[in-house]
Design an enzyme around this catalytic site. Sequence first.
Site, PDB file in Angstrom:
ATOM      1  N   TYR A  55       0.855  -1.184   0.000  1.00 40.16           N
ATOM      2  CA  TYR A  55       0.000   0.000   0.000  1.00 40.16           C
ATOM      3  C   TYR A  55       0.896   1.242   0.000  1.00 40.16           C
ATOM      4  O   TYR A  55       1.914   1.265  -0.687  1.00 40.16           O
ATOM      5  CB  TYR A  55      -0.965  -0.060   1.189  1.00 40.16           C
ATOM      6  CG  TYR A  55      -2.144   0.859   1.019  1.00 40.16           C
ATOM      7  CD1 TYR A  55      -2.967   0.772  -0.109  1.00 40.16           C
ATOM      8  CD2 TYR A  55      -2.436   1.830   1.962  1.00 40.16           C
ATOM      9  CE1 TYR A  55      -4.045   1.616  -0.283  1.00 40.16           C
ATOM     10  CE2 TYR A  55      -3.517   2.691   1.800  1.00 40.16           C
ATOM     11  CZ  TYR A  55      -4.312   2.580   0.665  1.00 40.16           C
ATOM     12  OH  TYR A  55      -5.376   3.430   0.495  1.00 40.16           O
ATOM     13  N   LYS A 110     -20.848 -20.447  -8.498  1.00 39.03           N
ATOM     14  CA  LYS A 110     -20.263 -20.313  -9.838  1.00 39.03           C
ATOM     15  C   LYS A 110     -18.797 -19.890  -9.728  1.00 39.03           C
ATOM     16  O   LYS A 110     -17.925 -20.403 -10.437  1.00 39.03           O
ATOM     17  CB  LYS A 110     -21.046 -19.274 -10.635  1.00 39.03           C
ATOM     18  CG  LYS A 110     -20.674 -19.196 -12.103  1.00 39.03           C
ATOM     19  CD  LYS A 110     -21.379 -20.267 -12.896  1.00 39.03           C
ATOM     20  CE  LYS A 110     -21.210 -20.049 -14.386  1.00 39.03           C
ATOM     21  NZ  LYS A 110     -22.126 -20.865 -15.185  1.00 39.03           N
TER      22      LYS A 110
END
Length: 774
Positions: A55, A110
């Site tokens: 970061y 899925k």
Amino acid sequence: MWCLLCNLDDINSYLMAQLIRKEDALEYHAKGRPGKIEVVPTKETKTQRDLALAYSPGVADPCMEIHANPDDVYKYTAKGNLVAVISNGTAVLGLGDIGPEASKPVMEGKGLLFKIYADIDVFDIELNVKEIDEFVKVVKALEPTFGGINLEDIKAPECFEIERRLKEELSIPIMHDDQHGTAIISGAALLNALELVEKPINKIKMVISGAGASAISCCKIYQKLGVLQENMFMYDTKGLIVAGRNDLDDNKRPFAQNMEAISLAEAMVGADVFIGLSKGNIVSKDMVKGMAEKPIVFALANPNPEITYDDALEARPDVIMATGRSDYPNQVNNVLGFPYIFRGALDVRASTINEEMKLAAVYALAALAKEPVPDIVNVAYNNNHLVFSPTYIIPKPMDPRLLVSVSTAVARAAMESGVARRPIADWTEYEMELYRRSGSYDNLLKYINNKAKQNPKRVVFTEAENIKVLKAAQIANDEGIAIPILLGNKEKIAAMIEQYGLHLDGVKIIDPKGEDAEDMRNEYGELYFGMRQRRGVNLYEAKKTMRERTYFGCMMVHNGDADAMLSGLTRKYPDTIKPALEIIGMEEGVKRVAGMYIMLTKKGPLFFADTTLNFFPSEDELIDITMLTADMVSSFNIKPRIAMLSYSNFGSSPSAEATIVRNAVARIKYDNPDLVIDGEVQAGVAFNKDLLKENYPFSDLVNESPNVLIFPNLAAGNIAYHLLQEVGGAEAVGPILLGLRKPVYVLQLGSTVRQIVNMISLAVVEAQVKEQYS
């Protein structure tokens, strides 16, 4: 996902037929961390420097690189392997318009399939949007985040327009799987079925029941394969689609026939092919009887097909039949397509999924069905005779070759059709990359579970008064893995079964302390006395000992009243080992028992020994442990590649500990020249191919990393498996006792239901092997 006209009652009846109960499904989704997916970091995050790189301030540098060159987003972020599964919940399974929140379990599922079959990362996104323009606007705004978009469970006709506009306006792969998945899989099945019946595709008469998204897409791809429009008779809920109807939309109108409407039964007369994408039980036996010679029937409504497999076969023994169900041959299952189509598209950074890519998937699937079937697939489906034939016209979903075959075909088609933005130069290396992606994390457990189902054995559970054991026994019984025998207080077990709503009807329960077990106790006591009479045991003590469940269970296995035993969940390890050694004993020719763990890692299974029994094995004992482990690994249809570990590398230390390992390796190599084995070697060196090639090019482990690790002492093995499990995130399966005459398995303290079921499967497979060689 099915995009067919089934209903909730149909789904519930199908689930019950498959022994998937409502309470099991709810518990599966709610236990532990709710849901089925999580986000896992791919970079180091342990130190302050790591976080500063991940970061601020380090993240600014890749940001500026991408700002200067937007294509670098694929280099510095996960976009290239990230797919969005997007739905608005308007056509979920057979449940209809249940809304975005209720569709989320399906979309997570899925995503799970994308990951386990093709190593594609997924975020599922459920949109509270039904209007086409707004849906397209939202999804279009997500393009910078994702490498591809899978549209799911969106009702027709909106799904057609949504997909069309997104494909036009976005430059990443887009596919509505409900439309194209079934089309691709059934297209491959159609080609192979026609080849078997020797009918040219441009001459066949085809009747289609259904005119929704899936049916329209199927017919479009059939036309590209060669079926003529004038030979296609499509039916919707109002009957045959004919030019005279004024209620046809733009999707149905191209399939209109220039004729008077006739019934479905009339159209079926003389038809070569029937495609069902509508609802169950609308086709009769007489309708199938009226079809042409060697008819092809794809009854794909789920869960209840338009006509059952048995009825179609009874009506026409010459029929080639496919359904959407796994309990019949030739299952048309979308998982054969979408993971691999997106894999190929992402790997060449395709700007779209075009017709050429979909057709490439069709032909790849059709070709794969004609190739020899691997043993792992035969075992998975309990069928040693899978060969291209009327009952095998498309590959099975668990075929590991699908990832390479279909993904490669799709990637090639993308390149040849000009939509690939990162062409593949080295196809051999690409195939190797796909093999690495496939890994073997779950394949071994799948193999073991399916092998167990081929010939279930009687497994006695000595701790049946434990709820985890009862739940595992139910699963093993339901799935046909084993025939459970429960030991314990009958009233207590019955009360627990009722309290927790378990289903163990017909499962034998024996209380070794009960009056009805007196005859067995006396018989077993006499046998035990015969074994131990010169070891300080008298007849009274022998019979009394049989009141203890572990001894009683071991005697059941010894006497042939059971085939394997599980114990140890609530007992100390020696309390299970001691009765097993006293009663069952070691295999002929075996001098000692050893303990092995299977460590399931993301890079494949590793087999650790000895992890439980032998404290400081001698040279001879190391040899025995190694060969017992190699034999067990071979029984799983895996070639053992063995590293015998030490703190020394190939003679670098003259210490006694290293010399024992070195000598053991030399003796094993001499007696087993074909066995891949080397040592003594440090664990880090054994897995570092570059280091081996540079410094130890003579090693057997240069070309392939080891999958069997033999430790120099118990402390090293035990510590290693615990560290890999707790820190490395591996799943431990075991311990597996090697060298006993019959299978006895000791559960780990705190084993989960899943882990117990895995142990049951292992016990059954070992019992099968021992029966085969007895």
